[in-house]
Design an enzyme around this catalytic site. Structure first.
Site, short mmCIF file in Angstrom:
data_model
loop_
_atom_site.label_atom_id
_atom_site.label_comp_id
_atom_site.label_asym_id
_atom_site.label_seq_id
_atom_site.Cartn_x
_atom_site.Cartn_y
_atom_site.Cartn_z
N ASP A 268 -10.43 -5.37 -0.44
CA ASP A 268 -9.41 -4.83 0.45
C ASP A 268 -10.04 -4.00 1.57
O ASP A 268 -10.66 -2.97 1.30
CB ASP A 268 -8.46 -3.97 -0.40
CG ASP A 268 -7.29 -3.40 0.39
OD1 ASP A 268 -7.12 -3.75 1.57
OD2 ASP A 268 -6.54 -2.60 -0.21
N ASP B 279 0.83 -1.21 0.00
CA ASP B 279 0.00 0.00 0.00
C ASP B 279 0.86 1.25 0.00
O ASP B 279 1.48 1.58 1.01
CB ASP B 279 -0.89 0.00 1.25
CG ASP B 279 -1.95 -1.08 1.18
OD1 ASP B 279 -2.80 -0.99 0.29
OD2 ASP B 279 -1.92 -2.01 2.02
N MET C 77 -2.29 4.47 -3.66
CA MET C 77 -3.27 5.45 -3.19
C MET C 77 -2.62 6.81 -3.31
O MET C 77 -2.28 7.47 -2.31
CB MET C 77 -3.67 5.12 -1.74
CG MET C 77 -4.61 3.91 -1.69
SD MET C 77 -4.65 3.17 -0.04
CE MET C 77 -3.26 2.08 -0.19
N GLY D 70 -4.99 0.80 7.94
CA GLY D 70 -5.32 -0.59 8.23
C GLY D 70 -6.23 -0.65 9.45
O GLY D 70 -6.41 0.35 10.16
C1 DX5 Z 1 -6.12 0.50 3.35
C2 DX5 Z 1 -5.22 -0.41 2.57
C3 DX5 Z 1 -5.37 -1.83 2.96
C4 DX5 Z 1 -5.08 -2.11 4.43
C5 DX5 Z 1 -6.05 -3.18 4.84
O1 DX5 Z 1 -6.12 1.76 2.76
O2 DX5 Z 1 -5.52 -0.34 1.18
O3 DX5 Z 1 -4.64 -2.70 2.10
O4 DX5 Z 1 -3.78 -2.55 4.69
O5 DX5 Z 1 -5.94 -3.36 6.20
P1 DX5 Z 1 -6.93 -4.29 7.02
O6 DX5 Z 1 -6.91 -5.65 6.39
O7 DX5 Z 1 -6.37 -4.24 8.39
O8 DX5 Z 1 -8.30 -3.65 6.92
ZN ZN Z 2 -4.58 -1.89 -0.13
#
Ligand code: DX5
Ligand code: ZN
Length: 214
Positions: free
Chosen positions: A173, A33, A66, A142
């Site tokens: 995701d 990410d 992102m 996350g």
């Molecule tokens: C959030 C990221 C995800 C993130 C997901 O913007 O794109 O890939 O790491 O984290 P979890 O699985 O903890 O929701």
């Molecule tokens: Zn992601």
């Protein structure tokens, strides 16, 4: 089910050790990410870190950008080892051109949709895509809570892909865990990203295996 553990929740003090754990697991790829603090309200890591991960990784790198203007970084993303380059639909004015540039650079082309962006935005490009990533949280962090409406959205995307004869895979995701993963499998997801669920577990390899078995 294919599994793409998100490195965002890994221990950055021990990158090589964390990648080695993923190498030994049944994970199909490694989700990376990249955040720029402009497209999303957070900053994560960039190309030097991806290059370091690539040196030890024995799984394909699934790079989720992102960032604004992702079209400016196609060759850099390729050169740091990405197999899949994932750009946000919301960040691309000329999405068709960007997708072609990604494929010409030798990578798989993936397009990501934020939770509020409808599936129909991809209707005219779905045949060119190798993967569509549906965000099931708002991107940037996350460990957030899964947005339940994404289960139905996954079904709508599955229908669009099947109807158009596209070979695109569906990746989900955000907030993937033991409770949400089976719903997504049933709705037609092909690949699940999981960050905090994997790296927060006592036995990450067992969690990856449990998702893979779905
Ligand atoms: C959030 C990221 C995800 C993130 C997901 O913007 O794109 O890939 O790491 O984290 P979890 O699985 O903890 O929701
Ligand atoms: Zn992601």
């Amino acid at each position: 089910m294919k599994v793409s553990p998100s490195f965002l929740s890994a221990d950055f003090g021990h990158i090589a050790r964390e990648v080695e754990m993923l190498n030994e697991s049944v994970a199909d790829m490694i989700h990376l990410d990249v955040m720029d603090g402009v497209f999303v309200p957070n900053i994560s890591f960039g190309f030097p870190v991806i290059e370091a991960i690539n040196k030890v990784a024995r799984k394909p790198l699934d790079v989720h950008l992102m960032i604004v203007n992702p079209q400016n970084y196609v060759s850099q993303v390729r050169d740091c080892g990405a197999a899949i380059m994932n750009v946000h639909q919301e960040a691309c004015v000329h999405l068709h051109r960007t997708v072609q540039a990604i494929k010409s650079a030798g990578m798989k082309a993936a397009v990501t949709l934020n939770p509020a962006t409808p599936v129909c935005m991809l209707e005219d490009i779905i045949g060119d895509l190798d993967m569509v990533l549906l965000m099931s949280v708002n991107p940037g962090f996350g460990g957030q809570k899964f947005i339940p409406a994404i289960v139905e959205k996954t079904r709508r995307l599955r229908e669009l892909i099947d109807r158009s004869g596209s070979h695109a895979e569906i990746e989900i995701d955000g907030g993937v865990n033991a409770a949400t993963a089976p719903l997504l499998a049933e709705a037609g997801a092909d690949i699940l990203v999981a960050g905090s669920y994997v790296f927060g577990a006592e036995d990450p390899k067992a969690v990856i295996a449990s998702l893979s078995a779905l």
